[in-house]
Design an enzyme around this catalytic site. Structure first.
Site, mmCIF file in Angstrom:
data_model
loop_
_atom_site.group_PDB
_atom_site.id
_atom_site.type_symbol
_atom_site.label_atom_id
_atom_site.label_comp_id
_atom_site.label_asym_id
_atom_site.label_seq_id
_atom_site.Cartn_x
_atom_site.Cartn_y
_atom_site.Cartn_z
ATOM 1 N N PRO A 196 0.788 -1.241 0.000
ATOM 2 C CA PRO A 196 0.000 0.000 0.000
ATOM 3 C C PRO A 196 0.815 1.284 0.000
ATOM 4 O O PRO A 196 0.791 2.056 0.962
ATOM 5 C CB PRO A 196 -0.822 -0.141 1.281
ATOM 6 N N CYS A 197 1.484 1.534 -1.116
ATOM 7 C CA CYS A 197 2.273 2.757 -1.205
ATOM 8 C C CYS A 197 1.382 4.000 -1.131
ATOM 9 O O CYS A 197 1.851 5.096 -0.841
ATOM 10 C CB CYS A 197 3.110 2.775 -2.472
ATOM 11 N N HIS A 198 0.076 3.809 -1.344
ATOM 12 C CA HIS A 198 -0.831 4.950 -1.249
ATOM 13 C C HIS A 198 -0.997 5.409 0.196
ATOM 14 O O HIS A 198 -1.525 6.493 0.448
ATOM 15 C CB HIS A 198 -2.201 4.620 -1.860
#
Lengths: 209, 262
Positions: free
Chosen positions: B165-167
């Site tokens: 989850p780089c977001h």
């Protein structure tokens, strides 16, 4: 006979769509071919085989011949790519490039068969199957069948130009390169071809403004 | 008005190539089999292409961002350098990861990345759904507190977005920051996970970076599970680690908002 590298010219990459049956960008495809040819080549085949098959069919070949020529053209493309350095592959515009190979393969085959007059070449102008709307498809099929026959009757330069422009949706500049003819000549071949087709069977519809 | 339909009819002369052509070519060329397979699955924000092999998940793309399966395959070969082919079944654990928002039980194959990039992504994997951490937190967790920019670059090149989850990595000023699919999409993902974006933006505008509870005297990142559970009556805000420590607060051991050893 494998086309020599200088027959198949590489061109600068652009953002314009190549010959398209829906996909508009082949940038990843050439990067993939440059990175790992064997892994990317099946993708290349699936991307272009229907375009090549259609081209050879509409140029006048029957299904069996078109299948042979399509396979042969793609194999030639593979052998050519094996000999290219990575930067040359990345710079390719694969659509026009493979169309050129297909046309060369088609012409070679025609010359070979012309030397053996017992092998007929020009096909029944078969049409593809119906789409999702059967009634519209039936009336479209009737028109399309006429059109396929009329197309087969055009002189080759006009037939090829019309097919590349209106069946494969190629840009004039790419057609000119693949056919090795000036762009102006290609445009007039398309115009003359369309005019001839309309004389055979005008296909128009009344549109209320 | 008469409209000529000839060119439209010509377009209908397109034909599908017979399957035999690809089969002939594969026989003639003897190409090696692909190591990776891929599936198209429903993700929380739309369909996803997911590639994987025996080592783990190797690539993820939102279907909306590629022009179809051939485009995905080409992008995979270009980026990863291996072949890929359609898989019959998704990898074990994928459905659970997508529905729960947590991929911590999944294995990933990120062999083409640098050790640093791999470490950035493994750290990012720890951030729970509904929470965010600043880029600086990731850098500090890796023991490289100055490497904020490199962290941002590694996240931008994340080959397995959504699953890793780089977001959920954002700027410390309360703004959401960059995202490979664009900032609006990042905001959409975070909003749907229940992250209080407006509150974070307000904090950012006032320079607030941490919140604390006056009952526990612990300070956290504002979206830490403990911070979110603190009632307004007991919520305090801090502009800096120094301010929190001077007020007698200690850093949360779960979200680890400070360099101080816990």
């Amino acid at each position: 006979m494998i086309p020599s590298p200088d027959v198949v010219k590489s061109v600068q990459p652009t953002d314009e769509p190549g010959c398209s049956f829906g996909m508009s960008r082949d940038h990843d495809l050439t990067a993939a071919l440059a990175r790992n040819l064997d892994a990317a080549f099946p993708i290349f085949v699936r991307r272009f085989q229907s375009e090549i098959f259609t081209l050879v069919r509409r140029a006048g070949a029957d299904r069996a011949t078109a299948e042979d020529i399509t396979a042969e053209a793609l194999l030639r493309a593979y052998r050519a790519l094996r000999g290219y350095r990575a930067d040359r592959i990345r710079a390719l515009r694969p659509g026009p490039w493979v169309v050129t190979i297909a046309l060369n393969t088609w012409r070679n085959e025609m010359r070979r068969r012309a030397r053996r007059p017992e092998a007929p070449l020009v096909a029944a102008a078969g049409i593809p199957g119906p789409g999702p709307d059967p009634e519209a498809a039936a009336s479209m099929a009737a028109d399309t069948e006429w059109l396929a026959v009329a197309l087969a009757g055009l002189p080759e330069p006009q037939r090829l130009a019309v097919v590349l422009r209106h069946v494969l949706d190629m840009k004039y500049r790419d057609i000119a390169e693949s056919l090795s003819r000036p762009e102006g000549t290609v445009k007039s071949d398309v115009a003359r071809g369309l005019a001839a087709l309309r004389r055979v069977r005008p296909m128009s519809v009344e549109v209320t403004p | 008005m008469i409209h000529d339909r000839t060119s439209a009819h010509l377009a209908h002369l397109r034909e599908e190539a017979p399957d035999a052509i690809l089969a002939r070519i594969k026989t003639e060329l003897v190409l090696p089999a692909a190591e990776d397979g891929y599936v198209l699955v429903d993700g929380p924000y739309g369909e996803l292409y997911v590639a994987f092999n025996d080592e783990g998940i190797s690539h993820v793309r939102a279907a909306a961002t590629v022009a179809g399966p051939l485009a995905f395959e080409a992008a995979f070969v270009a980026e990863v350098g291996r072949g890929v082919t359609v898989a019959a079944r998704p990898p074990a654990g994928l459905a659970r990861a997508l529905s729960s928002g947590s991929s911590r039980h999944l294995r990933f194959d990120l062999r083409q990345l640098s050790d640093f990039a791999r470490a950035v992504l493994r750290t990012t994997l720890e951030i729970p759904a509904g929470q965010v951490r600043p880029y600086g937190w990731v850098a500090r967790e890796l023991g490289k507190p100055g490497a904020t920019r490199a962290v941002g670059t590694a996240l931008n090149r994340n080959p397995v977005p959504v699953l890793i989850p780089c977001h959920r990595v954002v700027r410390s000023d309360g703004t959401v920051g960059e995202y490979a699919f664009g900032t609006p999409m990042k905001e959409t993902f975070l909003a749907r996970e229940g992250v209080p974006l407006r509150t974070l933006a307000e904090y950012g505008k006032h320079g607030v970076r941490f919140t604390g509870s006056d009952t526990t005297n612990i300070f956290c990142y504002p979206t830490c599970h403990h911070a979110l559970r603190t009632t307004d009556a007991h919520l305090v805000t801090f502009h800096s680690e120094g301010e929190a420590l001077a007020a007698g607060y200690r850093p949360c051991r779960v979200c680890r908002p400070a360099a101080q050893a816990s």
